[in-house]
Each structure stands twice: as structure tokens, then as C-alpha cells.
Design an enzyme around this catalytic site. Structure first.
Site, PDB file in Angstrom:
ATOM      1  CD  GLU A  55     -26.884 -44.105 -43.424  1.00  8.44           C
ATOM      2  OE1 GLU A  55     -25.787 -43.680 -43.810  1.00  8.44           O
ATOM      3  OE2 GLU A  55     -27.126 -44.439 -42.240  1.00  8.44           O
ATOM      4  CB  ALA A 165     -18.528 -20.348  -4.655  1.00 11.01           C
ATOM      5  CB  THR A 199     -16.262 -29.496  -7.348  1.00 10.90           C
ATOM      6  OG1 THR A 199     -15.659 -28.329  -7.922  1.00 10.90           O
ATOM      7  CG2 THR A 199     -17.760 -29.424  -7.550  1.00 10.90           C
ATOM      8  CB  SER A 225      -3.761 -35.087  -7.624  1.00 11.20           C
ATOM      9  OG  SER A 225      -4.026 -34.353  -8.790  1.00 11.20           O
ATOM     10  CD  GLU A 293     -22.317 -29.636 -13.966  1.00 11.63           C
ATOM     11  OE1 GLU A 293     -22.548 -29.497 -12.748  1.00 11.63           O
ATOM     12  OE2 GLU A 293     -23.194 -29.929 -14.806  1.00 11.63           O
ATOM     13  CG  LEU A 298     -11.080 -29.027 -13.246  1.00 11.84           C
ATOM     14  CD1 LEU A 298      -9.772 -29.702 -13.633  1.00 11.84           C
ATOM     15  CD2 LEU A 298     -12.134 -30.064 -12.865  1.00 11.84           C
TER      16      LEU A 298
END
Length: 364
Positions: A55, A165, A199, A225, A293, A298
């Protein structure tokens, strides 16, 4: 209630708002058009947090012509002092006669107060024009304001038979270059990119935006973890990394900090990372859209916990076979009544690949 001209001007405001798709985080994407006597006299959009709102940019462009004009804005004008003064007060001071907003501001600091302030000043108000389109543009901001967590978009690349995969973990590349570039566009609009240690070990990704202009890189979040992330992992090369763990390891934490990463401990009762707590923490950090990703474990954990809002699936015209890895690591169903339904939001070809955008949560 709204005329065809109203629709045209709000559609223009939405196109302006889209210009901030990659840059406004953690703020919403907002566009504004000011019209007087049927002519656009000013327009603007919010470029990035800390800078002028849409604005204000439109009012500066309109100058004195704003007096008596109609303002079309994609989000209710703000009424509170944040990094910038309230837009509602600026509109009142400019002497506009009518304000049309696409949607209310879900921010509790505003939540109708902007409209009330304008009406109290004698300005004609209308709301709800192209609201669905405006909400879609800011779906992550709405999620964070209403749920306290980002909109979670799970990006997947698979063969036509649903494999991500080979059995040995090889996954580069299933989809073609057009789909991969499109995936970077979705990375760019996100506030953070999330992946898991599996990954990272398998693919050693950079988790950044490449191949297109981007004024800011999303935060990179790694779920690790046991703090197994290698210190030479590519994800650490450019900084902006949050490593989320479930153990205490002062030496490894210090080493990761020396590489520019932040280490956050968020354990659950089973010794893994507490995913709901992580999403709430990301919400507190201003993350609107979270682009995931990860691997099938996961993916499965997020889906099973009920924290996936949207699937961004690219399917390549190829077959890999049953022994390859699937999309999600989920418990076996005993009955089809337990299947999880999704709503197809968008379906199109990107290069030679099919892109499916599916929603698990239909509305906010």
C-alpha cells in the site's frame, strides 16, 4: 457486490503480489492498485521484509491522486506497528475513499482491526474479492498464523510405477531437467528446505536454489537424530543450516557450529527428533512454507504424523520395478478402508514428466 472492473483491478493486484513470491518471507505476498476515475494512478507490491508494504509503495506512486481514489489490495491493510508503520493509517492520511481487500489478515495483531480502523475513518470497505486466489498465494503465511507451523510441502520424484530409488539407493536422476528446474522454483518460494540424514549421506545434496535468480536462499534443515552429519557434507558449504538432533554431543555440536551450522536438540520419547515440536519451532522462526526433500522413511514419518499438507510429485515416464524403493515407509494396511485420500489440486506436464500437486488438507 463487485463489478467486472473490480475483478480486473484485483487480478492486477494479485499479479503484482506474485512478484514477491521468492522474496517477502516471513511476510505475506501483497499487491496493491490505486484507481481514480477509472484510471490506475498508482500500484505497488511488497518486496521484502523490513521494506515498505504494498500500500505504501502504491500511495507513493499515486501521490496526490490517491485522494478520493479506490484501493485494491490483496490482504487487509495492517493496523499495527511492526518493522513499518500501519498501512491503514497511511490510507486514511492519503484520503482514499474506498478500499477493497481480497482477504482478511490472519495475523492476530491485525485480524479485522485494519478494516475497522478504515471504516471508522469513513472509508467505504469491501472484502472477499478473489479471496481464494489471494489465500493460495499466501497459504504458508495463513498456516503459520492460524496453526503456528508452516505449510508442509513434500516434494517427490518417482518413476511411473511409484519408485523413488533403486534398492541400492541410487536416485539421480529419475526425472528430466525441466522437472528438476521446476523443483528449484518450488525450493525458491519456500522459507526452508528439510531433509534427513539418510538422504544427506546417500546423495550429499546442497539443498539450495540453483538455475534461477533468487535474492535469498531458504534455510536448510537437516534431521539428524544421532548427529552423524559429516563435517565435509555439501549442505554445510554455504551456511544457513539448522541441524536438529535428539542427543547431546558437545564436541560434534561445536564442530558443526564451527562450520556455520546451528544445532538444535528436540528429542521425543523414542529418542528421535520430535517432528511436531520441530514444525512449531520453525513456525516461531517465521517459516511460512517448508519444502521437504527426504527419503521414504522421513516421508513416511511426516505423513503418518499428519503433518503433510501437500504433495509435489514428479513422475517420470519410466518403470523401475518392485524391488526399488517406494515413496513412503508406512505400515501395511489390512483393509483398503485405511487408505489415505488426497485431492488433486493441479496436474500438468513439465518437460516429459507428469507433475501432480495433491492436497491432504483442503482448507485453512
Amino acid at each position: 457486490m463487485f463489478t467486472a472492473t473490480d475483478h480486473d483491478h484485483m487480478a492486477r493486484a494479485l499479479r503484482l503480489a506474485e512478484r514477491g513470491l521468492y522474496s517477502t518471507s516471513p511476510n505475506p505476498r501483497v499487491g496493491c492498485v490505486i484507481v481514480k476515475n477509472g484510471v490506475i494512478v498508482g500500484e505497488g507490491w511488497h518486496h521484502r521484509a523490513g521494506e515498505a508494504h504494498a500500500e505504501i509503495n502504491a500511495l507513493q506512486a499515486a501521490g496526490a491522486e490517491a485522494r478520493g481514489a479506490t484501493v485494491y489490495v490483496t490482504l487487509e491493510p495492517c493496523s499495527h506497528h511492526g518493522r513499518t508503520p500501519p498501512c491503514a493509517e497511511a490510507l486514511i492520511a492519503a484520503g482514499v475513499s474506498r478500499v477493497v481487500s481480497a482477504m482478511p489478515d490472519p495475523n492476530p495483531l491485525v485480524a479485522g482491526q485494519g478494516l475497522s480502523r478504515l471504516e471508522a475513518a469513513g472509508i467505504s470497505m469491501a472484502q472477499g474479492l478473489l479471496e481464494a486466489e489471494a489465500r493460495e498465494l499466501n497459504i504458508g503465511f495463513v498456516s503459520r498464523m492460524t496453526l503456528g507451523r508452516p505449510w508442509v510441502r513434500l516434494k517427490l520424484a518417482a518413476s511411473l510405477d511409484g519408485k523413488t530409488a533403486l534398492l541400492n539407493g541410487t536416485s539421480q536422476w529419475i526425472t528430466g531437467p525441466a522437472a528438476r528446474l521446476d523443483g528449484h522454483r518450488w525450493r525458491a518460494r519456500a522459507c526452508a528446505i528439510l531433509s534427513g540424514i539418510g538422504t544427506i549421506r546417500q546423495d550429499d545434496p546442497q539443498l539450495n536454489v540453483r538455475g534461477l535468480a533468487c535474492s535469498r536462499q531458504p534455510l536448510k534443515v537437516v534431521i539428524d537424530s544421532r548427529l552423524e552429519l559429516a563435517l565435509d557434507a555439501k549442505v554445510l558449504n554455504d551456511g544457513g543450516v539448522l541441524v536438529v538432533c535428539a542427543v547431546e554431543d558437545a564436541q560434534k555440536s561445536a564442530a558443526l557450529s564451527a562450520r556455520g551450522a546451528e544445532v538444535l536438540k528436540l528429542p521425543n520419547s523414542t529418542g528421535k527428533v520430535d517432528l511436531p515440536a520441530l514444525l512449531q519451532e520453525l513456525g516461531r522462526r517465521g517459516i511460512n512454507e517448508l519444502h521437504v526433500e527426504g527419503g521414504y522413511r522421513l516421508n513416511g514419518a511426516l505423513l503418518a504424523s499428519g503433518h503433510v499438507d501437500e504433495l509435489l510429485l514428479y513422475q517420470a515416464p519410466c518403470l523401475i520395478g518392485d524391488s526399488a524403493r517406494g515413496l513412503f515407509d508406512l505400515p501395511a494396511l489390512e483393509s483398503l478402508s485405511g487408505k489415505q485420500h488426497v485431492s488433486i489440486h493441479d496436474l500438468r506436464l513439465v518437460g516429459e514428466d507428469i507433475r501432480v500437486l495433491a492436497r491432504l488438507r483442503l482448507a485453512l
